[in-house]
Structures are given as structure tokens and as C-alpha cells.
Design an enzyme around this catalytic site. Structure first.
Site, PDB file in Angstrom:
ATOM      1  N   LYS A   1     -41.397 -24.733  54.348  1.00  0.00           N
ATOM      2  CA  LYS A   1     -41.751 -26.110  54.022  1.00  0.00           C
ATOM      3  C   LYS A   1     -40.926 -27.056  54.909  1.00  0.00           C
ATOM      4  CE  LYS A   1     -42.785 -28.488  49.734  1.00  0.00           C
ATOM      5  NZ  LYS A   1     -44.155 -28.890  49.993  1.00  0.00           N
TER       6      LYS A   1
HETATM    7  N1  PMP Z   1     -49.563 -25.727  50.160  1.00  0.00           N
HETATM    8  C1  PMP Z   1     -48.881 -26.728  50.740  1.00  0.00           C
HETATM    9  C2  PMP Z   1     -49.126 -27.020  52.168  1.00  0.00           C
HETATM   10  C3  PMP Z   1     -47.957 -27.466  49.990  1.00  0.00           C
HETATM   11  O1  PMP Z   1     -47.276 -28.476  50.543  1.00  0.00           O
HETATM   12  C4  PMP Z   1     -47.768 -27.172  48.621  1.00  0.00           C
HETATM   13  C5  PMP Z   1     -46.807 -27.977  47.799  1.00  0.00           C
HETATM   14  N2  PMP Z   1     -45.497 -27.509  47.893  1.00  0.00           N
HETATM   15  C6  PMP Z   1     -48.496 -26.106  48.072  1.00  0.00           C
HETATM   16  C7  PMP Z   1     -49.388 -25.409  48.868  1.00  0.00           C
HETATM   17  C8  PMP Z   1     -48.285 -25.700  46.641  1.00  0.00           C
HETATM   18  O2  PMP Z   1     -47.029 -25.135  46.494  1.00  0.00           O
HETATM   19  P1  PMP Z   1     -46.229 -25.195  45.118  1.00  0.00           P
HETATM   20  O3  PMP Z   1     -47.136 -24.654  44.083  1.00  0.00           O
HETATM   21  O4  PMP Z   1     -45.039 -24.351  45.347  1.00  0.00           O
HETATM   22  O5  PMP Z   1     -45.887 -26.628  44.890  1.00  0.00           O
END
Ligand code: PMP
Length: 300
Positions: free
Chosen positions: A154
Site C-alpha cells: 500500500k
Molecule cells: N484494494 C485497494 C487498491 C485498496 O486501496 C483497498 C483499501 N485498503 C482494498 C483493496 C481493500 O483492502 P482492505 O479490505 O484491507 O481495506
């Protein structure tokens, strides 16, 4: 966003929101060399609690390692600081934003030598997407190629990809974008993972070009508990309109039903029964009402 809360944790101390500033010659501001998390906390019977705190902290450290960004705190210290940030700000439920980045001290592409910084902020945040089945459009931008960037980390710079997709489709009146991968298969939303329901089973894109969502893994687990099998596989966009149901998952988006994609409805466009069941189970879990997953709910 002005003074959403009082305090921001910055490199080990609490700074008033309005004083939590950095220099314009900060590496991450120029080159996107930061990593972040998005975590939610909810009201439970025992006060506020952070959902899957350890897993979010772990992913923050993984993301940092992907760009060789040092974090001068342990995972335990960061989790503790996150809890303290929520506690000190006296917000009952909302969103937490840990952000680590290369700061001042060095310009040029190689960031080593720039001071690593870490902040944790939180603020009240309601629904990210609409409280009804959303209208999605497939973006002309594809999800970042896993050989160009480390797509399961991320990293702040990666999010220009998501920003472009959102800037493309939202002004056209859609609620959210969908990004395909470099082979034209479904990847994910700009900040959400994708699921479809077909013949009583869940189908979701394989890890590889997507962010391994913590909500995604929660939903797979909850589905398993309900006796619903999840198939992680390559999904072609044409399959969307053959599906019985579809939804997005994410910390911000939680579980959001998808009513139509590219102006074509999925069934009657309403939230399907499995999506509803999983959405309700998700809210039961995050608000501390599922005994089996008490460990995922850290009280503040
Ligand atoms: N894909 C992307 C590109 C994201 O930014 C997120 C948000 N973090 C998610 C999927 C979903 O991830 P999570 O369930 O860990 O928030």
C-alpha cells in the site's frame, strides 16, 4: 479537511492537529515514497474497538519493507500508538490513517538518507460508498502491473492509478470505478476488492495484481463459517452480468452491493441475499458481537 480531531501522533509524540506539519522538501511529497493503512474502529458493547489492528499494522510494515522504508518503532509500538491515538481523540467510531514516509534530508530518486517519518491520525468517518447498490464503471486505466510496482503493498505513489480511475468515472455520474488487470481480467476497485456470487458460491480475483484486502479475507472467513465456498480465480469482465450478485469490500467501503456495471444491471440491480447476509455478519463481527473473532476486535 480541517481539525477533524485534536491530536495526531507524530514520530512518538502527540501534536495538535493544526501543528502536525512537514517541510515541502520531503521526499514522499515529490516521489510518492510513502506507505499507509486505512483501519476502522467501531462502537462495541465495551466501548470503541479497532478492527484487525494487528493485521493492519503488519501490512504497514510489509508495505514499508517493499520500498526499503525504515520504521523506527516495533509493530507492537505502532499498534499501541494507534490505540492511544483513538483514545486520546475521544472519537467513538471512525477511520485511522497510519502513514510512514521518507521525509526531509535528501532529494533525488534514491530515498536512503531522507528521514523516515511516521504519523497516525484518526477522524470520524461514515459510509465511504452509498448505502444502496452502487453503479460502477470499468475504467480505461488498468490496475498497476505487478512487474512495474509491488502491487500488493500500500504505497502512496500507487494511488495515482486509483485517483485517475475515480477522476474518470465519478464526474460521469458513477459511484465507483472498476480496474481490470493487464490481461483484461477483473482486478479490483480503486480502494476495494471485488466479489461475485454465482450458484451459491463466492468468486473473487486471485492475489497477484490486487491489494490483499483485510476485508476480503474477513469475508472469505465469514462465508466459510456459513458453508459458502470461495473460489479465488481469474474472472473475466463478461462474467459480471451473468452473476447472481456482486459486491465490493474494503475497510472504508465495508461490504457494498454492486447494482450495475457499465450501465447494465446485475439481475434486478438490488442487493442479493448472500451479499446481505455477509454484510450483516460483517457488521456483527466488527462491532464485537461474534465471539469466534474476539481477537480481531481490539478494545480501546
Ligand atoms: N484494494 C485497494 C487498491 C485498496 O486501496 C483497498 C483499501 N485498503 C482494498 C483493496 C481493500 O483492502 P482492505 O479490505 O484491507 O481495506
Amino acid at each position: 479537511m480541517e481539525n477533524a480531531t485534536k491530536w495526531i501522533w507524530m514520530d512518538g509524540e502527540f501534536i495538535p492537529w493544526e501543528n502536525a506539519k512537514i517541510h515541502v522538501i520531503s521526499h514522499a511529497l515529490h516521489y510518492g515514497s510513502g506507505v499507509f493503512e486505512g483501519t476502522r474502529f467501531y462502537e462495541t458493547a465495551n466501548g470503541s474497538a479497532i478492527f484487525r489492528l494487528k493485521d493492519h499494522t503488519k501490512r504497514l510494515f510489509y508495505s514499508a519493507s517493499a520500498i526499503n522504508l525504515p520504521i523506527h518503532f516495533s509493530e507492537e509500538e505502532v499498534s499501541k500508538a494507534t490505540l492511544e491515538t483513538v483514545k486520546r481523540n475521544e472519537v467513538k467510531s471512525g477511520y485511522i490513517r497510519p502513514l510512514a514516509f521518507f521525509g526531509e534530508g535528501k532529494m533525488g530518486l534514491r530515498p536512503e538518507g531522507a528521514t523516515p517519518r511516521l504519523i497516525i491520525a484518526c477522524w470520524p468517518w461514515g459510509k465511504y460508498l452509498a448505502d444502496r447498490p452502487i453503479r460502477v464503471k470499468i475504467s480505461k486505466y488498468i490496475r498497476i502491473h505487478p512487474k512495474s510496482l509491488i502491487s500488493d503493498a500500500k504505497v502512496t505513489g500507487h494511488y495515482v492509478n486509483s485517483i485517475l480511475a475515480v477522476q474518470e468515472v465519478l464526474p460521469q455520474g458513477y459511484d465507483e470505478a472498476m480496474l481490470l488487470d493487464f490481461e483484461g481480467n477483473i482486478a479490483e476497485g480503486p480502494g476495494e476488492n471485488f466479489f461475485l456470487v454465482k450458484d451459491g458460491e463466492l468468486h473473487t480475483p486471485l492475489l497477484g495484481t490486487i491489494l490483499p484486502g483485510i476485508t476480503r479475507s474477513t469475508i472469505i472467513q465469514l462465508a466459510e463459517d456459513m458453508g459458502i465456498k470461495t473460489r479465488e480465480r481469474v474472472i473475466r469482465p463478461e462474467e459480471i452480468w451473468e452473476a447472481d450478485e456482486a459486491f465490493y469490500t474494503g475497510t472504508a467501503a465495508e461490504v457494498t452491493s454492486i447494482g450495475e456495471v457499465d450501465d447494465k444491471k446485475i439481475q434486478d440491480g438490488n442487493e442479493g441475499p448472500i451479499t446481505k447476509k455477509l454484510r450483516e455478519a460483517y457488521f456483527e463481527l466488527v462491532s464485537g458481537r461474534n465471539e469466534k473473532y474476539k481477537d480481531w476486535v481490539t478494545e480501546v
